[in-house]
Write a protein that holds these residues in place. Structure first.
Motif, PDB file in Angstrom:
ATOM      1  N   ASN A 247       0.823  -1.210   0.000  1.00  0.00           N
ATOM      2  CA  ASN A 247       0.000   0.000   0.000  1.00  0.00           C
ATOM      3  C   ASN A 247       0.859   1.264   0.000  1.00  0.00           C
ATOM      4  N   ILE A 248       1.952   1.239   0.740  1.00  0.00           N
ATOM      5  CA  ILE A 248       2.873   2.383   0.718  1.00  0.00           C
ATOM      6  C   ILE A 248       3.456   2.553  -0.685  1.00  0.00           C
ATOM      7  N   ALA A 249       3.845   1.438  -1.301  1.00  0.00           N
ATOM      8  CA  ALA A 249       4.386   1.490  -2.661  1.00  0.00           C
ATOM      9  C   ALA A 249       3.337   1.991  -3.650  1.00  0.00           C
ATOM     10  N   SER A 250       2.077   1.630  -3.429  1.00  0.00           N
ATOM     11  CA  SER A 250       1.006   2.081  -4.308  1.00  0.00           C
ATOM     12  C   SER A 250       0.852   3.596  -4.231  1.00  0.00           C
ATOM     13  N   PHE A 251       0.913   4.129  -3.036  1.00  0.00           N
ATOM     14  CA  PHE A 251       0.869   5.592  -2.858  1.00  0.00           C
ATOM     15  C   PHE A 251       2.018   6.252  -3.611  1.00  0.00           C
ATOM     16  N   LEU A 252       3.223   5.708  -3.480  1.00  0.00           N
ATOM     17  CA  LEU A 252       4.399   6.299  -4.121  1.00  0.00           C
ATOM     18  C   LEU A 252       4.337   6.190  -5.639  1.00  0.00           C
ATOM     19  N   MET A 253       3.864   5.043  -6.159  1.00  0.00           N
ATOM     20  CA  MET A 253       3.763   4.880  -7.607  1.00  0.00           C
ATOM     21  C   MET A 253       2.683   5.798  -8.191  1.00  0.00           C
ATOM     22  N   GLY A 254       1.574   5.989  -7.454  1.00  0.00           N
ATOM     23  CA  GLY A 254       0.552   6.928  -7.895  1.00  0.00           C
ATOM     24  C   GLY A 254       1.107   8.343  -7.982  1.00  0.00           C
ATOM     25  N   LEU A 255       1.929   8.702  -7.014  1.00  0.00           N
ATOM     26  CA  LEU A 255       2.574  10.013  -7.029  1.00  0.00           C
ATOM     27  C   LEU A 255       3.508  10.152  -8.226  1.00  0.00           C
ATOM     28  N   LEU A 256       4.305   9.118  -8.492  1.00  0.00           N
ATOM     29  CA  LEU A 256       5.255   9.157  -9.605  1.00  0.00           C
ATOM     30  C   LEU A 256       4.544   9.216 -10.956  1.00  0.00           C
ATOM     31  N   MET A 257       3.437   8.491 -11.092  1.00  0.00           N
ATOM     32  CA  MET A 257       2.706   8.478 -12.355  1.00  0.00           C
ATOM     33  C   MET A 257       2.120   9.848 -12.676  1.00  0.00           C
ATOM     34  N   PHE A 258       1.427  10.444 -11.710  1.00  0.00           N
ATOM     35  CA  PHE A 258       0.744  11.708 -11.970  1.00  0.00           C
ATOM     36  C   PHE A 258       1.728  12.873 -12.058  1.00  0.00           C
ATOM     37  N   THR A 259       2.823  12.790 -11.317  1.00  0.00           N
ATOM     38  CA  THR A 259       3.865  13.809 -11.427  1.00  0.00           C
ATOM     39  C   THR A 259       4.418  13.857 -12.840  1.00  0.00           C
ATOM     40  N   ASN A 260       4.607  12.696 -13.438  1.00  0.00           N
ATOM     41  CA  ASN A 260       5.100  12.630 -14.822  1.00  0.00           C
ATOM     42  C   ASN A 260       4.119  13.301 -15.779  1.00  0.00           C
ATOM     43  N   LEU A 261       2.845  12.977 -15.638  1.00  0.00           N
ATOM     44  CA  LEU A 261       1.815  13.535 -16.518  1.00  0.00           C
ATOM     45  C   LEU A 261       1.764  15.060 -16.405  1.00  0.00           C
ATOM     46  N   LEU A 262       1.715  15.563 -15.169  1.00  0.00           N
ATOM     47  CA  LEU A 262       1.568  17.004 -14.958  1.00  0.00           C
ATOM     48  C   LEU A 262       2.813  17.785 -15.356  1.00  0.00           C
ATOM     49  N   SER A 263       3.974  17.341 -14.868  1.00  0.00           N
ATOM     50  CA  SER A 263       5.199  18.101 -15.134  1.00  0.00           C
ATOM     51  C   SER A 263       5.560  18.110 -16.615  1.00  0.00           C
ATOM     52  N   THR A 264       5.278  17.016 -17.314  1.00  0.00           N
ATOM     53  CA  THR A 264       5.584  16.953 -18.751  1.00  0.00           C
ATOM     54  C   THR A 264       4.711  17.930 -19.531  1.00  0.00           C
ATOM     55  N   THR A 265       3.404  17.899 -19.271  1.00  0.00           N
ATOM     56  CA  THR A 265       2.513  18.804 -20.012  1.00  0.00           C
ATOM     57  C   THR A 265       2.786  20.261 -19.659  1.00  0.00           C
ATOM     58  N   ILE A 266       3.127  20.547 -18.405  1.00  0.00           N
ATOM     59  CA  ILE A 266       3.453  21.927 -18.008  1.00  0.00           C
ATOM     60  C   ILE A 266       4.687  22.431 -18.743  1.00  0.00           C
ATOM     61  N   GLU A 267       5.744  21.619 -18.792  1.00  0.00           N
ATOM     62  CA  GLU A 267       6.980  22.042 -19.457  1.00  0.00           C
ATOM     63  C   GLU A 267       6.768  22.184 -20.964  1.00  0.00           C
ATOM     64  N   LEU A 268       6.018  21.266 -21.565  1.00  0.00           N
ATOM     65  CA  LEU A 268       5.782  21.356 -23.002  1.00  0.00           C
ATOM     66  C   LEU A 268       4.977  22.606 -23.370  1.00  0.00           C
ATOM     67  N   GLN A 269       4.018  22.990 -22.518  1.00  0.00           N
ATOM     68  CA  GLN A 269       3.134  24.106 -22.842  1.00  0.00           C
ATOM     69  C   GLN A 269       3.699  25.473 -22.473  1.00  0.00           C
ATOM     70  N   ASN A 270       4.673  25.528 -21.566  1.00  0.00           N
ATOM     71  CA  ASN A 270       5.213  26.820 -21.171  1.00  0.00           C
ATOM     72  C   ASN A 270       5.894  27.512 -22.353  1.00  0.00           C
ATOM     73  N   PRO A 271       5.812  28.843 -22.430  1.00  0.00           N
ATOM     74  CA  PRO A 271       6.453  29.558 -23.529  1.00  0.00           C
ATOM     75  C   PRO A 271       7.954  29.320 -23.575  1.00  0.00           C
ATOM     76  N   VAL A 272       8.519  29.416 -24.754  1.00  0.00           N
ATOM     77  CA  VAL A 272       9.965  29.232 -24.926  1.00  0.00           C
ATOM     78  C   VAL A 272      10.729  30.235 -24.072  1.00  0.00           C
ATOM     79  N   ALA A 273      10.206  31.450 -23.943  1.00  0.00           N
ATOM     80  CA  ALA A 273      10.874  32.491 -23.168  1.00  0.00           C
ATOM     81  C   ALA A 273      10.999  32.130 -21.691  1.00  0.00           C
TER      82      ALA A 273
END
Length: 436
Positions: A247-273
């Motif tokens: 269950n602890i590992a499940s919490f950590l893997m859920g965090l890792l999965m969603f962090t990847n989704l959010l941080s990737t889309t944020i970096e891709l969408q941010n302006p080049v500047a």
């Protein structure tokens, strides 16, 4: 797949909903938060009822409520949207019940592979929800998203009726209403504090009050659960070393999965500047398709691997691959396609880890508590995704004044690497040798 898809399908429409509904963005945000809250409440309750009343009944109930929410959400203004989304959240409870049904229905040698594929659909559904939602919203309108959800829910109900066997209810078991109320109150307060803390302020009265209510309610719930004859969640089972660490590992893997989704889309969408790549919302959403595909492709490979090595070692492999993907994100790149590649590697790692988690639960939980145990596991994974959302938002906001997204993303990646390393240690502690 249908349930996971609905968690992210609305996300691309969120920016346009305030103007179209004539409400503030804060009001619209509850269309996302309400789904999380009702899912957290429904998951342990419906999972427990599935052990007592039968899997098929609870699967149909969860999907029927999801269908009702899909019908109501587009019929009116913001109020009906939030109510409809809240009802859709109940569908989240279907996942652990489906896992328990696989244990009931399939011969033992087929269970690991089936669980791997089912776990992979969670990542696939969540991954394709954003690009699919963006495409549907662009081609039609936001109401069309719920038409798709309703059709998928109705098809799912038809398949459940046609395929799954009915089972007789277990006799002599009472439902723990007191435990259900206290657990629901504690989870709602906890998730409200986590999901709204960044908006309310982490030191605000509302956030601290929410966490305090959660602490008191969950403490009272725990005191009751160890005393009742048939608790909502058997804390003795949850305290088994392998179950607890899974269950602890499940919490950590859920965090890792969603962090990847959010941080990737944020970096891709941010302006080049600002250090981003300036991709459109639709393009950034489509960029997550390889990540979703990776999670699905890895499922049959993981099931084959499970025949040769213990599930906890598979979880370790998943954490190692995930850590590698986040480590590669620390390397400066000039093209967003490199970032998509690193995100896909993380998807492979998370997919491997997700496949291992239900294998561990099914192996160590008592057979009459499989639904309940999988429900708790799914719940802590959902809490992990909520923590990921707040963590990413907080770190991005902390570095907003620097004028560049790069520092925030590097900080997020370092935190994720640390989380992945912790996951390796937790997985090692869940080794099957300790069963002896």
């Amino acid at each position: 797949m249908t349930v996971a898809l609905q968690q992210t399908l609305l996300v691309p429409a969120v920016p346009v909903l305030p103007a179209q509904l004539g409400v503030s963005s804060t009001v619209v945000s509850w269309a996302v938060t309400s789904t999380l809250l009702t899912g957290a409440i429904a998951t342990p309750i419906i999972s427990k009822l599935s052990d007592n009343l039968g899997r098929r009944r609870m699967l149909l109930l969860a999907m029927a409520i999801t269908l009702l929410g899909s019908i109501l959400a587009p019929l009116g203004g913001a109020t009906l949207l939030i109510i409809g989304r809240a009802l859709q959240g109940v569908g989240t409870a279907l996942v652990p019940v489906a896992m328990a049904q696989m244990r009931d229905s399939l011969p033992a040698h087929r269970v690991p592979g089936a669980l791997s594929i089912l776990s992979a659909t969670l990542g696939v559904g969540g991954g394709i929800g954003i690009p699919l939602g963006g495409a549907i919203t662009a081609a039609f309108n936001w109401q069309a998203l719920f038409v798709v959800s309703a059709l998928l829910s109705a098809a799912s109900m038809a398949l459940i009726i046609a395929v799954l066997p009915a089972t007789a209810p277990r006799q002599g078991h009472r439902f723990d209403f007191g435990g259900a109320v206290l657990l629901s109150l504690g989870l709602v307060a906890l998730l409200l504090g986590i999901s709204q803390g960044n908006a309310w302020g982490w030191g605000s009265f509302a956030t601290i009050g929410a966490f305090l209510v959660a602490l008191l309610a969950l403490a009272a719930w725990g005191a009751i659960e160890v005393r009742v004859a048939d608790p909502l969640v058997d804390l003795k089972t949850s305290a088994i070393q392998q179950i607890l660490l899974t269950n602890i590992a499940s919490f950590l893997m859920g965090l890792l999965m969603f962090t990847n989704l959010l941080s990737t889309t944020i970096e891709l969408q941010n302006p080049v500047a600002r250090g981003g790549f300036g991709w459109s919302t639709t393009a950034a959403g489509m960029a997550m398709l390889p990540n979703a595909l990776a999670m699905f492709v890895v499922a049959p490979l993981t099931s084959n691997l499970a025949r040769r090595i213990p599930a906890n070692r598979i979880l370790i492999i998943g954490a190692v691959v995930t850590a590698l993907g986040y480590a590669l994100r620390l390397i400066p790149v000039t093209s967003g396609f490199w970032l998509v590649g690193w995100a896909t590697i993380i998807g492979f790692g998370v997919g491997i880890g997700y496949a291992a988690l239900p294998m561990l639960i099914v192996r160590y939980a008592p057979s009459h508590q499989i639904g309940e145990a999988n429900g708790v596991n799914a719940l802590v994974r959902a809490i992990g995704t909520a923590v990921a959302s707040s963590m990413v938002a907080t770190i991005v906001a902390a570095f907003a004044d620097s004028g560049s997204i790069n520092t925030a993303v590097m900080t997020i990646s370092i935190v994720a690497i640390i989380v992945a390393i912790i996951t390796m240690g937790v997985a090692y502690g869940a080794q099957e040798g300790s069963e002896e």
